[in-house]
Structures are given as C-alpha cells and as structure tokens.
Motif scaffolding. Structure first.
Motif, mmCIF file in Angstrom:
data_model
loop_
_atom_site.group_PDB
_atom_site.id
_atom_site.type_symbol
_atom_site.label_atom_id
_atom_site.label_comp_id
_atom_site.label_asym_id
_atom_site.label_seq_id
_atom_site.Cartn_x
_atom_site.Cartn_y
_atom_site.Cartn_z
ATOM 1 N N TRP A 26 -30.066 22.940 40.467
ATOM 2 C CA TRP A 26 -31.007 21.858 40.274
ATOM 3 C C TRP A 26 -30.612 20.660 41.125
ATOM 4 O O TRP A 26 -29.442 20.290 41.219
ATOM 5 C CB TRP A 26 -31.047 21.436 38.802
ATOM 6 N N GLY A 27 -31.600 20.035 41.694
ATOM 7 C CA GLY A 27 -31.334 18.855 42.518
ATOM 8 C C GLY A 27 -31.707 19.107 43.959
ATOM 9 O O GLY A 27 -32.243 20.141 44.342
ATOM 10 N N ALA A 28 -31.404 18.159 44.778
ATOM 11 C CA ALA A 28 -31.785 18.234 46.183
ATOM 12 C C ALA A 28 -30.615 18.553 47.094
ATOM 13 O O ALA A 28 -30.705 18.412 48.306
ATOM 14 C CB ALA A 28 -32.410 16.905 46.627
ATOM 15 N N ALA A 56 -37.361 21.649 31.911
ATOM 16 C CA ALA A 56 -35.977 21.545 32.364
ATOM 17 C C ALA A 56 -35.887 21.670 33.883
ATOM 18 O O ALA A 56 -35.186 20.898 34.549
ATOM 19 C CB ALA A 56 -35.121 22.619 31.694
ATOM 20 N N VAL A 57 -36.610 22.630 34.454
ATOM 21 C CA VAL A 57 -36.569 22.839 35.902
ATOM 22 C C VAL A 57 -37.199 21.658 36.634
ATOM 23 O O VAL A 57 -36.697 21.218 37.668
ATOM 24 C CB VAL A 57 -37.280 24.157 36.264
ATOM 25 N N LEU A 84 -32.824 14.731 38.118
ATOM 26 C CA LEU A 84 -32.452 14.191 36.809
ATOM 27 C C LEU A 84 -31.755 15.275 35.985
ATOM 28 O O LEU A 84 -32.249 15.692 34.916
ATOM 29 C CB LEU A 84 -33.690 13.670 36.071
ATOM 30 N N PRO A 85 -30.629 15.778 36.447
ATOM 31 C CA PRO A 85 -29.978 16.893 35.748
ATOM 32 C C PRO A 85 -29.565 16.555 34.321
ATOM 33 O O PRO A 85 -29.558 17.429 33.454
ATOM 34 C CB PRO A 85 -28.761 17.195 36.631
ATOM 35 N N ALA A 86 -29.191 15.300 34.057
ATOM 36 C CA ALA A 86 -28.786 14.931 32.699
ATOM 37 C C ALA A 86 -29.957 15.087 31.732
ATOM 38 O O ALA A 86 -29.803 15.605 30.615
ATOM 39 C CB ALA A 86 -28.255 13.508 32.675
ATOM 40 N N LEU A 87 -31.154 14.617 32.167
ATOM 41 C CA LEU A 87 -32.337 14.787 31.325
ATOM 42 C C LEU A 87 -32.748 16.250 31.224
ATOM 43 O O LEU A 87 -33.240 16.699 30.189
ATOM 44 C CB LEU A 87 -33.494 13.959 31.883
ATOM 45 N N ALA A 88 -32.542 17.013 32.294
ATOM 46 C CA ALA A 88 -32.925 18.424 32.295
ATOM 47 C C ALA A 88 -32.140 19.214 31.265
ATOM 48 O O ALA A 88 -32.621 20.224 30.746
ATOM 49 C CB ALA A 88 -32.708 19.018 33.688
ATOM 50 N N ARG A 89 -30.937 18.752 30.972
ATOM 51 C CA ARG A 89 -30.119 19.486 30.007
ATOM 52 C C ARG A 89 -30.642 19.339 28.568
ATOM 53 O O ARG A 89 -30.260 20.124 27.698
ATOM 54 C CB ARG A 89 -28.671 19.023 30.091
ATOM 55 N N VAL A 90 -31.515 18.363 28.316
ATOM 56 C CA VAL A 90 -32.055 18.174 26.967
ATOM 57 C C VAL A 90 -32.959 19.345 26.566
ATOM 58 O O VAL A 90 -32.734 19.976 25.521
ATOM 59 C CB VAL A 90 -32.792 16.831 26.853
ATOM 60 N N THR A 107 -32.123 22.306 23.881
ATOM 61 C CA THR A 107 -33.078 22.578 22.807
ATOM 62 C C THR A 107 -33.375 24.066 22.709
ATOM 63 O O THR A 107 -33.414 24.644 21.611
ATOM 64 C CB THR A 107 -34.378 21.790 23.032
ATOM 65 N N LEU A 108 -33.585 24.694 23.868
ATOM 66 C CA LEU A 108 -33.833 26.132 23.898
ATOM 67 C C LEU A 108 -32.676 26.907 23.282
ATOM 68 O O LEU A 108 -32.870 27.809 22.460
ATOM 69 C CB LEU A 108 -34.035 26.596 25.345
ATOM 70 N N LEU A 109 -31.457 26.555 23.693
ATOM 71 C CA LEU A 109 -30.282 27.253 23.183
ATOM 72 C C LEU A 109 -30.118 27.050 21.682
ATOM 73 O O LEU A 109 -29.814 27.993 20.944
ATOM 74 C CB LEU A 109 -29.033 26.778 23.922
#
Length: 533
Positions: free
Chosen positions: A311-313, A356-357, A364-370, A374-376
């Motif tokens: 994730w990210g550029a 998330a993707v 925004l990887p920190a926000l993507a982990r939310v 949640t899924l996990l």
C-alpha cells in the motif's frame, strides 16, 4: 523481531487461546472427529504397537497427545488449543525472517482465523496441520534444509493430504539442488516403514494397510448418494472462514514475495485443487468438508501481509489498476455467491477490503489498518459457520436428544443405544441421565474401515478391536452384536437420521420391536418393547 512486536505476537497468541478456550468450555465446537483424535491418542496407552503401526491412527499426533489422553477429553482439548496456538508465533517468526515489515499482521491473520479457532477448540487434526505447515515455513525460511524435509515428511502421517506440500517441497529442492531437503523428506517414511515392516512382518505393509481406504465400502448408502459438487456460496463461506482478509489475495504479486512464499502459494493452489477433485472421484473417503482446506492458512497469512506492505506510492507498490482489478474479481465472486443463495457477508468483506485498499493506496496506511483490523476482529464472530465445524451444524439434533431424555427421569439407569457419536460426551459434560450407559452402534462402514486398514495376521486387528471395548463414542456395540435378544426390554434407542443405519438395524427386524416416543425432526427416540425375539 523487536520487543514491541514480540509483545503484540504474544498478546495475539493469548487471544487465540482465549477464543478457543471459551469454545472448549461451552462445547459449541464439540465434534466427533475431535473425539476420535482423543480416542486414537488413548489407544497408544492401551495398545502402543498396534496403534503406532496403524497408519489410520495418525501416529505422530497419537503419540503427541498420548500423555494427556488418560485425563479425559476436556484435558485433551485444552492441550490441543495450546498446541494450535503455536502457529501464531511460528508464522510471525517466519514473516520476520522473510523481511516482512510488520510480522504481527500475519500472526493476527492466524490468531483470528475463524476456522483455526474452531478446529483448535474441537480437537481436529486440521489445526495440528496448520502448526506443522507453519513449522515447515519457518525452517524453510531459515534454510534449515534437513529439518524442513523431516517435518514435511512427518506431516504426511498427520494429514495424508499434506503429501501435496511434500511434493511441492521435493520439486523445489530438486530444482534448487538442496539434497538435504530430499534426505529429510525420506527420513520419517524410511524409519517408520522399516520399523513397521518388522512389526507387521511384511515388507510393503504401508501399501497393504494404508492410512485411508482408496475407495468407500461397497454398498455404503452415504457415498452412493454423495454428490461431490461444491457450490459457490459454500466455497466462498469456507474461504472467509479460513480468513476474511482472503479478499486481498487478488492483489498479491509474485515479484514482491520471497521464494518460500511463492512456493507456498503454489502449494495453496495445488492443495485446494486436490481437495476439490478427490471427493469428486470418491478417493480416500474425502468429502467436501471445508476444514480440509485449513492447512493453507500460514501461507495465506504471509501473502496477505505482503499485499498490505504494497500500500502506498513507494516503488514496487501495486498500481491503482491492479488494485481495482483484484478487488473487482472478489466483488464479482461475492455478488455471484450472494445471488446463488449465499450470505451477504462476502459483500461486507468486499466493502471493508475495498476501503482498506483505497486508504492504503491514498497514502494513508494507518487509516487503512482500521477496516483491516475490523475484518480480522469480526472473523471469529461472523464467519465461523463457513467452517461447518459448529455442533449445531454437523449434529443439529444432539441438543434436542439430550433435552428429550431429561424429560424422562424415569428412564434413568436404562441402557441407551445410539448412532449419535457425541451423545456419550454430552453425558460426560453433565447432560444425560444418571446411571445410564451409552452404547454406541458402530456403523458397518466404520468397522469395515478398521478391519481393512489393520493387519489380522500379526494380531494387530484383534488387539485394536479389544482396546476399543474400553470406549468408542461410548460402549461400542459391533454390528454383529446388535441383536434383539441382546437388548433388554425398556432400553432406550436414540437415533439420528442416517442412511447407513439400516445396515446395522434392518427396519423389517427392528421396527416391530420399537415403541416410538419422539418421532421425526431428524431423530427418533424409542423404547424396546416387551417380548419379541
């Protein structure tokens, strides 16, 4: 790994033990295959040589759990949960060795796998297979070639379908010229085979007495009616029960993964394919139970971790087009599954995975982990039914059986005859009638399997049959022993619907002798009438 990472991994391991332990206490995943695993471990204490050289007994596991087996099924289940929990730190250590930035992520995928939690609590061998595969991955990543081969070789006698992993590893070792791996793969089969040849007095005993029947018993009505066709909703539910973050797998790129991970996903593909074809061909008594797929979990966890790292550029990250195509493929499958009658859970997974993707791709990887977390977290709560391990799924009449029996305290002390393999264990948990002994009606195909896979010429078969007298889903009654004259008047029959039952209780013989008290609803409770033959 850093101290902080280890702390998180240990916390995840404790979370797994807590989730599976709670299920052990309430019995929601009570399963006849788990009771069988405990029985096989118990047989080691009763008839050590006969059990160890019965390939059907899964000798490595039977020996592993033999010390706790005498303490009862409950103690076995707790020991099993602790063993299954080892997969969490093993996968984290593998991820760290392979250069993953956050080894706690694949550890979380394993710890919060709905199917792994259920299989660990139920005592199923499939959870032990996850630990074994995780151990192979770790030793493989550490380039401990001999250990890698030895463990993979042993695993074939834990779950026979893990021969696929041994085959993948053998091809990889030959290609990469790693002879120590090949030597390790041969070690256990060679030592076990030679020792077994001495015990059986037969050089090719492994072929004469294999781990499973090559074909079902002839005339078995279960297999004659068996349709080995997995529908899309069933497959989707099974995949989400292994881990709901499987939705991210379409974004995985081989170029970003280590050689071990690439070989691991080859194993995942071949393994899944084999488990679809074997039931269709009715080979080795495989059906379409989702739990057979569980050993792919360690390599799926590593693959998901690689996807999140992209994730990210940064250079090497997945392009927006690739991310879109990967999620679109899952969305199409989820929508088709829902339209075919599946639950809408796959659509929810698709939505959270897309969020998330999108956040990860936006930097925004920190926000993507939310949404990922949640899924996990939702996994063990929402997607567990896809594993089809829960008691209410495979034994839907069991609780009603116990409830109806409790309505008749006047039946206390009477013998109970049943073809429900979990009824005796429910009595052990305090749910039965005081003073009543549960007699389990051994089905014809069960006896056929045991007699076909054991040696009659060296006393093994006789020793095992005698050892089973001490307990086999209760007090066993062999098919030739179930005669009207052997059953006293007033005895209680608690029978679940099973097409095989007519092989041991022919209706023309038994129907006139039974007074039905509770008919229908997938079960029958009846009393043996006075008189008759």
């Amino acid at each position: 790994m850093s101290a902080r990472t280890w702390a998180v991994v240990l916390l995840l391991t404790a979370a797994y033990v807590g989730l599976a332990g709670a299920a052990v206490l309430d019995g929601r995943f009570l399963h006849d295959e788990g009771v069988l695993t405990h029985l096989l471990a118990s047989l080691v204490g009763r008839e050590p040589l006969a059990t160890v050289f019965l390939q059907k007994a899964r000798p490595p596991l039977a020996v592993l759990y033999a010390p706790v087996a005498p303490a009862g099924f409950g103690a076995f289940c707790w020991a099993h949960v602790l063993v299954a929990a080892l997969a969490v730190p093993l996968v984290a250590s593998t991820a760290a060795r392979l250069g993953h930035a956050r080894p706690e992520l694949p550890a979380a995928v394993v710890a919060l796998s709905p199917m792994h939690v259920a299989a660990g609590a139920a005592g199923l061998m499939n959870a032990d297979a996850v630990v074994g595969v995780a151990l192979v991955a770790l030793s493989w990543s550490r380039q401990r070639w001999l250990t890698t081969g030895v463990v993979a070789g042993v695993l074939v006698w834990v779950r026979a379908e893990l021969a696929v992993l041994a085959l993948v590893l053998a091809v990889w070792a030959a290609w990469r010229r790693r002879p120590r791996v090949l030597l390790g793969l041969c070690a256990f089969p060679l030592v076990y085979g030679v020792a077994g040849a001495i015990y059986h007095r037969e050089l090719v005993w492994m072929l004469w007495f294999p781990p499973a029947l090559a074909a079902p018993m002839e005339g078995n009505p279960f297999w004659e009616a068996h349709q080995a066709q997995a529908s899309l909703p069933v497959v989707m539910a099974a995949a989400l029960s292994i881990t709901p973050v499987v939705a991210l797998l379409g974004l995985w790129r081989a170029s970003s993964a280590h050689a071990v991970e690439r070989a691991g996903l080859v194993f995942v593909g071949l393994f899944a394919g084999a488990l679809v074809l074997l039931p269709r061909w009715q080979l080795f008594n495989f059906d379409l139970s989702p739990r057979y797929l569980l050993p792919v979990l360690p390599f799926l966890a590593l693959a998901v971790s690689r996807v999140v790292e992209q994730w990210g550029a940064e250079p090497g990250a997945a392009s927006p087009r690739r991310r879109g195509l990967g999620l679109l493929a899952f969305a199409i499958l989820a929508f088709a599954s829902e339209r075919a009658g599946g639950r809408a859970g796959a659509l929810v997974v698709g939505g959270l995975a897309s969020l998330a993707v999108a956040l990860g791709g936006a930097g925004l990887p920190a926000l993507a982990r939310v949404p990922l977390a949640t899924l996990l977290a939702l996994g063990p709560v929402v997607f567990g039914d896809g594993a089809r391990i829960a008691r209410h799924q495979h034994s839907p009449t069991l609780d009603r059986m116990v409830l109806r029996l409790r309505e008749h305290p006047d039946w206390a002390g009477r013998p109970i005859y049943t073809n429900e393999p979990l009824l005796a264990e429910m009595f052990e948990r305090g749910g039965g009638l005081p003073g009543s002994t549960v007699h389990y009606l051994v089905q014809a195909d069960q006896l056929h399997e045991l007699t076909s896979l054991s040696n009659p010429n060296n006393g093994q078969r006789q020793a095992l049959l005698q050892a089973l007298r001490l307990g086999f889903y209760g007090a066993p009654v062999m098919p030739d022993e179930l005669t009207p004259s052997a059953v006293p008047a007033g005895a209680v029959f608690v029978l679940r619907e099973d097409s095989r039952l007519a092989l041991v209780m022919p209706p023309e013989l038994w129907d006139p002798l039974l007074e039905v008290v509770y008919p229908g609803g997938g079960m029958t409770i009846a009393l043996r009438r006075e008189g008759g033959p």
